[in-house]
Design a protein around this motif. Structure first.
Motif, PDB file in Angstrom:
ATOM      1  N   VAL A   6     -14.314 -15.679 -17.467  1.00 56.16           N
ATOM      2  CA  VAL A   6     -15.723 -15.988 -17.251  1.00 56.16           C
ATOM      3  C   VAL A   6     -16.297 -14.920 -16.336  1.00 56.16           C
ATOM      4  O   VAL A   6     -15.781 -14.698 -15.238  1.00 56.16           O
ATOM      5  CB  VAL A   6     -15.887 -17.386 -16.597  1.00 56.16           C
ATOM      6  CG1 VAL A   6     -17.346 -17.680 -16.338  1.00 56.16           C
ATOM      7  CG2 VAL A   6     -15.270 -18.455 -17.477  1.00 56.16           C
ATOM      8  N   ARG A  12     -19.845 -21.607 -17.536  1.00 54.02           N
ATOM      9  CA  ARG A  12     -19.173 -21.904 -18.805  1.00 54.02           C
ATOM     10  C   ARG A  12     -19.669 -23.261 -19.270  1.00 54.02           C
ATOM     11  O   ARG A  12     -19.467 -24.265 -18.586  1.00 54.02           O
ATOM     12  CB  ARG A  12     -17.665 -21.893 -18.634  1.00 54.02           C
ATOM     13  CG  ARG A  12     -16.959 -22.020 -19.953  1.00 54.02           C
ATOM     14  CD  ARG A  12     -15.469 -21.780 -19.816  1.00 54.02           C
ATOM     15  NE  ARG A  12     -14.965 -21.385 -21.106  1.00 54.02           N
ATOM     16  CZ  ARG A  12     -14.055 -20.458 -21.297  1.00 54.02           C
ATOM     17  NH1 ARG A  12     -13.526 -19.828 -20.277  1.00 54.02           N
ATOM     18  NH2 ARG A  12     -13.651 -20.169 -22.500  1.00 54.02           N
ATOM     19  N   CYS A  35     -24.797 -17.558 -19.903  1.00 58.26           N
ATOM     20  CA  CYS A  35     -23.708 -18.532 -19.997  1.00 58.26           C
ATOM     21  C   CYS A  35     -22.641 -18.083 -20.983  1.00 58.26           C
ATOM     22  O   CYS A  35     -22.923 -17.386 -21.955  1.00 58.26           O
ATOM     23  CB  CYS A  35     -24.238 -19.887 -20.464  1.00 58.26           C
ATOM     24  SG  CYS A  35     -25.407 -20.638 -19.335  1.00 58.26           S
ATOM     25  N   LEU A  36     -21.438 -18.533 -20.725  1.00 59.05           N
ATOM     26  CA  LEU A  36     -20.340 -18.408 -21.678  1.00 59.05           C
ATOM     27  C   LEU A  36     -20.263 -19.759 -22.372  1.00 59.05           C
ATOM     28  O   LEU A  36     -20.158 -20.795 -21.696  1.00 59.05           O
ATOM     29  CB  LEU A  36     -19.039 -18.083 -20.954  1.00 59.05           C
ATOM     30  CG  LEU A  36     -17.810 -17.939 -21.825  1.00 59.05           C
ATOM     31  CD1 LEU A  36     -17.975 -16.769 -22.790  1.00 59.05           C
ATOM     32  CD2 LEU A  36     -16.579 -17.724 -20.967  1.00 59.05           C
ATOM     33  N   ASP A  38     -18.702 -22.489 -25.165  1.00 60.23           N
ATOM     34  CA  ASP A  38     -17.669 -22.986 -26.065  1.00 60.23           C
ATOM     35  C   ASP A  38     -18.331 -24.054 -26.924  1.00 60.23           C
ATOM     36  O   ASP A  38     -19.113 -24.865 -26.422  1.00 60.23           O
ATOM     37  CB  ASP A  38     -16.500 -23.606 -25.287  1.00 60.23           C
ATOM     38  CG  ASP A  38     -15.751 -22.571 -24.467  1.00 60.23           C
ATOM     39  OD1 ASP A  38     -15.381 -21.520 -25.029  1.00 60.23           O
ATOM     40  OD2 ASP A  38     -15.527 -22.811 -23.269  1.00 60.23           O
ATOM     41  N   HIS A  53     -10.731 -25.989 -20.305  1.00 62.28           N
ATOM     42  CA  HIS A  53     -11.602 -25.109 -19.521  1.00 62.28           C
ATOM     43  C   HIS A  53     -12.352 -25.784 -18.374  1.00 62.28           C
ATOM     44  O   HIS A  53     -12.946 -25.086 -17.563  1.00 62.28           O
ATOM     45  CB  HIS A  53     -12.634 -24.439 -20.447  1.00 62.28           C
ATOM     46  CG  HIS A  53     -12.006 -23.676 -21.570  1.00 62.28           C
ATOM     47  ND1 HIS A  53     -11.281 -22.525 -21.374  1.00 62.28           N
ATOM     48  CD2 HIS A  53     -11.987 -23.913 -22.906  1.00 62.28           C
ATOM     49  CE1 HIS A  53     -10.847 -22.077 -22.536  1.00 62.28           C
ATOM     50  NE2 HIS A  53     -11.255 -22.899 -23.485  1.00 62.28           N
ATOM     51  N   HIS A  55     -15.314 -27.383 -18.054  1.00 59.99           N
ATOM     52  CA  HIS A  55     -16.711 -26.965 -17.976  1.00 59.99           C
ATOM     53  C   HIS A  55     -17.441 -27.812 -16.935  1.00 59.99           C
ATOM     54  O   HIS A  55     -17.160 -28.999 -16.793  1.00 59.99           O
ATOM     55  CB  HIS A  55     -17.399 -27.162 -19.334  1.00 59.99           C
ATOM     56  CG  HIS A  55     -16.672 -26.512 -20.466  1.00 59.99           C
ATOM     57  ND1 HIS A  55     -15.609 -27.115 -21.110  1.00 59.99           N
ATOM     58  CD2 HIS A  55     -16.859 -25.313 -21.063  1.00 59.99           C
ATOM     59  CE1 HIS A  55     -15.170 -26.319 -22.064  1.00 59.99           C
ATOM     60  NE2 HIS A  55     -15.902 -25.217 -22.055  1.00 59.99           N
TER      61      HIS A  55
END
Length: 125
Positions: A6, A12, A35-36, A38, A53, A55
């Motif tokens: 990240v 994330r 932002c990253l 998923d 992860h 988040h």
């Protein structure tokens, strides 16, 4: 699978959405904000990704096949650390608001989301 790194300062975000068009729209808006993202297509996939992860922010559709956003949010809240996650629901039906809040979501956003709404959600975090 090894989590991707990240970038410093990036958030994330877990996007839980079964509609491909909405996935593209919302993920693009989030990525423009740095932002990253998923993406999970239902609550089952989302729980697996969150456990990998952890988040801090989840945007979830309320109505999906297999496991909807309501059941996902309740399941997430029951996991260790899940109570502190920001979960924001998304729906085209504003009648979902009471049910979303009762499931443990902090808010319900009207679809389609705009860049301004996404930026506001991120600022709150």
């Amino acid at each position: 699978m090894t989590p991707s790194p990240v970038p410093s300062g990036a958030v994330r975000v877990l996007l839980v959405e079964d509609d491909r068009v909405q996935q593209l729209l919302v993920s693009t808006l989030l990525e423009r904000e740095g932002c990253l993202v998923d993406i999970a297509e239902d609550g089952h996939e989302a729980l697996v990704l969150w456990q990998e992860h952890h988040h801090t922010l989840v945007l979830t559709d309320c109505r999906m096949p297999r496991m909807d956003g309501y059941a996902f949010t309740r399941a997430l809240r029951a996991l260790p650390g899940g109570a502190s996650v920001r979960v924001v629901g998304m729906s085209a039906d504003t009648d979902d608001r009471p049910r979303a809040l009762a499931a443990g979501m902090e808010a319900l956003l009207d679809k389609p989301l705009s860049a301004e709404v996404v930026a506001r959600v991120l600022r709150r975090g």
